[in-house]
Design an enzyme around this catalytic site. Sequence first.
Site, PDB file in Angstrom:
ATOM      1  N   GLU A  24      39.718  32.020  43.202  1.00  0.00           N
ATOM      2  CA  GLU A  24      39.281  33.304  43.695  1.00  0.00           C
ATOM      3  C   GLU A  24      38.166  33.223  44.713  1.00  0.00           C
ATOM      4  O   GLU A  24      38.035  34.093  45.547  1.00  0.00           O
ATOM      5  CB  GLU A  24      38.826  34.172  42.523  1.00  0.00           C
ATOM      6  CG  GLU A  24      39.906  34.443  41.508  1.00  0.00           C
ATOM      7  CD  GLU A  24      41.112  35.118  42.109  1.00  0.00           C
ATOM      8  OE1 GLU A  24      40.961  35.771  43.143  1.00  0.00           O
ATOM      9  OE2 GLU A  24      42.200  34.984  41.550  1.00  0.00           O
ATOM     10  N   ASP A  56      43.499  44.576  51.386  1.00  0.00           N
ATOM     11  CA  ASP A  56      44.775  44.466  50.689  1.00  0.00           C
ATOM     12  C   ASP A  56      45.215  45.789  50.063  1.00  0.00           C
ATOM     13  O   ASP A  56      46.138  45.830  49.256  1.00  0.00           O
ATOM     14  CB  ASP A  56      44.702  43.375  49.612  1.00  0.00           C
ATOM     15  CG  ASP A  56      43.681  43.693  48.525  1.00  0.00           C
ATOM     16  OD1 ASP A  56      42.988  44.714  48.643  1.00  0.00           O
ATOM     17  OD2 ASP A  56      43.584  42.920  47.550  1.00  0.00           O
ATOM     18  N   THR A 105      36.640  45.048  46.510  1.00  0.00           N
ATOM     19  CA  THR A 105      36.873  44.036  45.489  1.00  0.00           C
ATOM     20  C   THR A 105      35.535  43.379  45.210  1.00  0.00           C
ATOM     21  O   THR A 105      34.826  42.986  46.135  1.00  0.00           O
ATOM     22  CB  THR A 105      37.882  42.984  45.996  1.00  0.00           C
ATOM     23  OG1 THR A 105      39.117  43.624  46.294  1.00  0.00           O
ATOM     24  CG2 THR A 105      38.104  41.911  44.953  1.00  0.00           C
TER      25      THR A 105
END
Length: 296
Positions: free
Chosen positions: A81, A99, A104
């Site tokens: 990640e 995305d 995020t």
Amino acid sequence: MTRLVLFGAPIAIVASILFNGGDSEPPTVTRQADGPGKAGTAEPEAAGQADARADEIDALPPGLAAPAMKETASRLVASAEASTLDWRSQYGAIEDVGDGTGYTAGIVGFCSGTNDMLQLVEAYTEEHPDNPLAPFLPALRAVDGSDSHEGLDPGFTDAWREAAQDPAFRKAQDATRDRLYFEPAVRLAKMDGLGTLGQFIYYDAMVLHGPGVEADGFYGIRDAAMRAADTAAEGGDETTYLNAFLDGSRSAIKARKVQRDTTRIDTAQRVFLRDGNLGMEKPLVWQVYGETFRIT
């Protein structure tokens, strides 16, 4: 549910085309690209079955839930990640990776568009009402399910980083990760008769794809794998079943419009499986996006 990379290094940098035929692409960051199920959706039947057998499952060996193994799992996820083994460095990480899931952030890529970030901030605010993120709760509720920043800009990213200095917020991230992803994945893997590696494969898929019942969500991938091979609990071969599960997870990644790199499977999990390391015994050596990592 998904990752972010950045802050210095690109989330990873492709790895060994040896096992994936050379079709991996170095992404910017990772998350469930086309937004497979939210963390807040209705509980899948399998999760209910695992909950009903909680006492029986909890009596089994800890496996991935053992403190040292959980630390290893966190480091493995962080390598994919965020291109680091230092997963604790990601509490304050935040960005929009483009995305479609909004911002995020944090240790498992909580997203403003997929409900898990909202659940995290609500839980934190319930215990600490004067935190820097509390003023953004109305906006987080409004943007949930979208990629919108309305009401979050300006100020939300700075507030997140400020909150991440608070040990209570870091504890809240840990608790939300465990409740939404780690504990359900490990419990279900144990119900399916899987050892430590299988438990990690489930956990990583839960984080990567989200707990959705759609074909590209965790529960959808598990359903497809169970149609292809019997689980160990059903009398099947554990390695055969896990290969079927990884095939489904890989296909879900390749079906995305963005972040289609599959090296976290091809040159990490599949390597452990091919080596017969079902207990995830150290040393562990793997590659993600071309970068080699070791845990000894």
